[in-house]
Scaffold this active site. Structure first.
Site, short mmCIF file in Angstrom:
data_model
loop_
_atom_site.label_atom_id
_atom_site.label_comp_id
_atom_site.label_asym_id
_atom_site.label_seq_id
_atom_site.Cartn_x
_atom_site.Cartn_y
_atom_site.Cartn_z
N CYS A 164 -0.48 8.81 7.08
CA CYS A 164 -1.85 8.57 6.65
C CYS A 164 -2.76 8.36 7.86
O CYS A 164 -2.33 7.82 8.88
CB CYS A 164 -1.91 7.35 5.73
SG CYS A 164 -1.16 7.61 4.11
N CYS A 169 -3.12 4.89 9.58
CA CYS A 169 -1.85 4.30 10.00
C CYS A 169 -1.13 5.14 11.05
O CYS A 169 0.05 4.91 11.33
CB CYS A 169 -0.93 4.10 8.80
SG CYS A 169 -1.60 2.98 7.55
N CYS A 202 8.25 3.40 5.38
CA CYS A 202 7.31 3.15 4.30
C CYS A 202 7.99 2.85 2.97
O CYS A 202 7.33 2.54 1.99
CB CYS A 202 6.40 4.37 4.12
SG CYS A 202 7.29 5.89 3.74
N CYS A 207 0.84 -1.20 0.00
CA CYS A 207 0.00 0.00 0.00
C CYS A 207 0.87 1.25 0.00
O CYS A 207 0.62 2.20 -0.76
CB CYS A 207 -0.91 0.00 1.23
SG CYS A 207 -2.08 1.39 1.28
N CYS A 208 1.91 1.27 0.82
CA CYS A 208 2.83 2.41 0.86
C CYS A 208 3.51 2.61 -0.48
O CYS A 208 3.73 3.75 -0.92
CB CYS A 208 3.89 2.19 1.94
SG CYS A 208 3.30 2.41 3.63
#
Length: 300
Positions: free
Chosen positions: A268, A271, A296, A185-186
């Site tokens: 984010c 997170c 990340c 996702c990162c």
């Protein structure tokens, strides 16, 4: 600031009450949905909760991190420290043809941005709009534009198709399920946009400091970004948290309102969580992972 639902642009995803900020159940964590509609987030207000809270329970709530109050000695050495940083930035600017600052709008990045603007250095300052940022962060981006109208300030977004494929395959909040899915996702929301932002640069700046985490304790001023074949600089690598805040408060720089709510490190929304007083300042980032994995991929 909005986009199609599949793009995953969520201004303020619902967060459960309490210290952990975790999704309510495993199914919701994997799919990010309730009621069978993929992509919806859990609305904690719709879930009945039976809770009896006494005065003694309230008194045991942990004290959260607070904005530092720099001591007088820090303010006394601040002019010298700032002058040295000005020289660093000017030297880097003169050494390269196209320098860019990657900014998350953290206080460290705002400090560097302020000095770049003061010196009139034509450095692009960019932010990665991941689509999962806090509303407070987006509000600060608007403030940056107002405060520095001559600044070349840009936002870079993830590829919509890649975001849609991730959400459809794994779920909106699948990053809670494994380090691999979190890093994927990162990569989609941060690393790939960073690569595009730096494609025409020959050097980039970061707001990293040695004191931020164990993964940054060996940080130096100058590095070489092997992945992109360009120079990389950490101009405030040797600044302390108190020094950063001394400059911020003295110059009355705008900063993210989440700092006032116990967030010393802000990424984010799903997170990031507040940090207890005395904890590592990055312990609220990807809190469900071990300390040595809390990066990340931007700073390999």
């Amino acid at each position: 600031r909005g986009a199609a639902a599949g793009f995953g642009l969520v201004r303020r995803p619902a967060r459960p009450a309490g210290r952990t900020g975790r999704p309510v159940c495993a199914a919701a964590r994997r799919s990010g949905r309730t009621g069978g509609v993929r992509g919806d987030t859990v609305n904690i207000q719709e879930i009945p909760v039976v809770r009896e809270e006494t005065a003694s329970a309230v008194s045991f709530r942990p004290k959260l991190w607070q904005i530092p109050r720099p001591i007088s000695a820090v303010y006394q050495r601040l002019p010298e420290k700032t002058a040295a940083l000005r020289r660093r930035l000017l030297e880097i600017y003169r050494r390269h043809s196209r320098v860019k600052l990657a900014s998350s709008l953290a206080v460290e990045d705002m400090l560097i941005t302020d000095l770049l603007a003061q010196q009139g250095l034509r450095v692009e300052v960019f932010m990665l709009q991941t689509g999962r940022l806090n509303a407070e962060t987006l509000d600060l981006a608007d403030e940056v534009r107002r405060r520095y109208p001559a600044l070349d300030f840009r936002l870079y977004y993830p590829e919509e198709k890649a975001v849609e494929e991730y959400v459809q395959t794994h779920g909106l909040n699948a990053f809670y399920d494994s380090v691999e899915l979190r890093k994927r996702c990162c990569h989609i929301r941060k690393v790939e946009p960073l690569n595009r932002a730096l494609a025409d640069a020959d050097a980039w700046l970061t707001g990293q400091r040695r004191g931020q985490s164990v993964t940054r304790s060996e940080l130096t001023l100058a590095e070489y970004d092997n992945a992109r074949g360009i120079a990389k600089y950490n101009p405030i690598f040797d600044w302390s948290e108190q020094e950063v805040w001394a400059y911020t408060l003295q110059q009355r720089l705008p900063f993210n309102e989440l700092y006032r709510q116990g967030y010393p490190s802000i990424g984010c929304e799903p997170c990031t969580m507040p940090v207890k007083e005395g904890e590592d300042i990055r312990s609220g980032r990807w809190w469900w992972e071990s300390r040595d994995s809390k990066e990340c991929g931007l700073h390999k």
